[in-house]
Design a protein around this motif. Sequence first.
Motif, PDB file in Angstrom:
ATOM      1  N   HIS A 169      -1.687   1.499  -3.736  1.00  0.00           N
ATOM      2  CA  HIS A 169      -0.920   2.650  -3.272  1.00  0.00           C
ATOM      3  C   HIS A 169      -1.854   3.793  -2.840  1.00  0.00           C
ATOM      4  CE1 HIS A 169       3.250   1.743  -5.260  1.00  0.00           C
ATOM      5  NE2 HIS A 169       2.814   0.772  -4.470  1.00  0.00           N
ATOM      6  N   CYS A 178       0.798  -1.225   0.000  1.00  0.00           N
ATOM      7  CA  CYS A 178       0.000   0.000   0.000  1.00  0.00           C
ATOM      8  C   CYS A 178       0.830   1.274   0.000  1.00  0.00           C
ATOM      9  CB  CYS A 178      -0.949   0.009   1.196  1.00  0.00           C
ATOM     10  SG  CYS A 178      -2.113  -1.381   1.217  1.00  0.00           S
ATOM     11  N   ASN A 179       2.157   1.147   0.004  1.00  0.00           N
ATOM     12  CA  ASN A 179       3.029   2.321  -0.040  1.00  0.00           C
ATOM     13  C   ASN A 179       2.736   3.283   1.116  1.00  0.00           C
ATOM     14  OD1 ASN A 179       5.131   3.808  -1.268  1.00  0.00           O
ATOM     15  ND2 ASN A 179       3.659   5.160  -2.267  1.00  0.00           N
ATOM     16  N   ARG A 202      -0.938  -3.743  -7.329  1.00  0.00           N
ATOM     17  CA  ARG A 202      -0.073  -3.022  -6.397  1.00  0.00           C
ATOM     18  C   ARG A 202      -0.232  -1.509  -6.530  1.00  0.00           C
ATOM     19  NH1 ARG A 202       4.073  -5.479  -3.615  1.00  0.00           N
ATOM     20  NH2 ARG A 202       4.306  -7.728  -3.932  1.00  0.00           N
TER      21      ARG A 202
END
Length: 308
Positions: A119, A30-31, A115
Amino acid sequence: MTDDLPPAGTVPPLPKPDPDRVRELLLEWCNADPEDAFAAAEAARGLDDEMLALAGRMHRSIADDMGGRLWLRWPKPAADGSGPERFLGLYAVLEAVPLMLDFHRGIGVGEAYSRILLHDVGEKLRLNRTMYGRPGLDVAFWFTAHVRGTIYQLGRLQFCIEGTAAAPRMGLHIRGEGGPLTPEAVRSSVAQALEFFPARFPELFGPDEPMSFMCSSWLLDPQLRDWLPERSNILKFGELFDLVGPATYVNAGGHDDIWRFVFARTPDTPMEELPTANTLQKSVMAGLKAGVAFQTRLGGLNLERLGP
């Protein structure tokens, strides 16, 4: 609101999240900033039976509607909440990530798309911390579209399948951290969407049905022309849309969006306490001081105006 949750007592509670797993998902997928990831992981230790029961209902609302349209209506955490409840929706979303990955694989969406989509979670955690002065997630419901396979990030823009099965359309959304909103970036994103969605959702976007794109945003308010520099990418973006008049659009008020997305502050923050650290904030503040009531506007993307 809890309209989209199954009735209390009809589904099992969410298993208590493993703090290490929460931290791993937030950092690696998830940054998220370490501050947010560690706070969410630690808060999970304090979940009680009542919270886990509600989180279980949230998770089931996702699992029972994979591929469904738009967002699910979930209860919002209290603005002054300080315990695990401020992350409750986040835990349900993270628990649904495997469902999202399975759905993506089933329609030919690779992990890289998954992915970059997640984020957005890290971004909203950062925004929440700036707004409230502490970690949390006040818009967990927003991610019910992500994990149900409804929304995708393609370049600078996000695209959400909206409308009905008989008349689907693309909702266009703009992340705050996505980089400059240049005409070239917008053109590239739309070109990607025109290829991506017919390939993955041929039952909705057939070759004989042209795709349409709608956007609801404060970025489309024509009043911004009086306050932003001519070179502004926001103005160039707004010029790409044919607007629907406020009289026919129920979300004409833009106060909350301006406070959140321009100033990163809660709607009840006094105007004199809003930051003016950049050109956008200074320009919008000048309009506010002049009495401008900025609006959230709805518009349809004009593909001819966008150009090849």
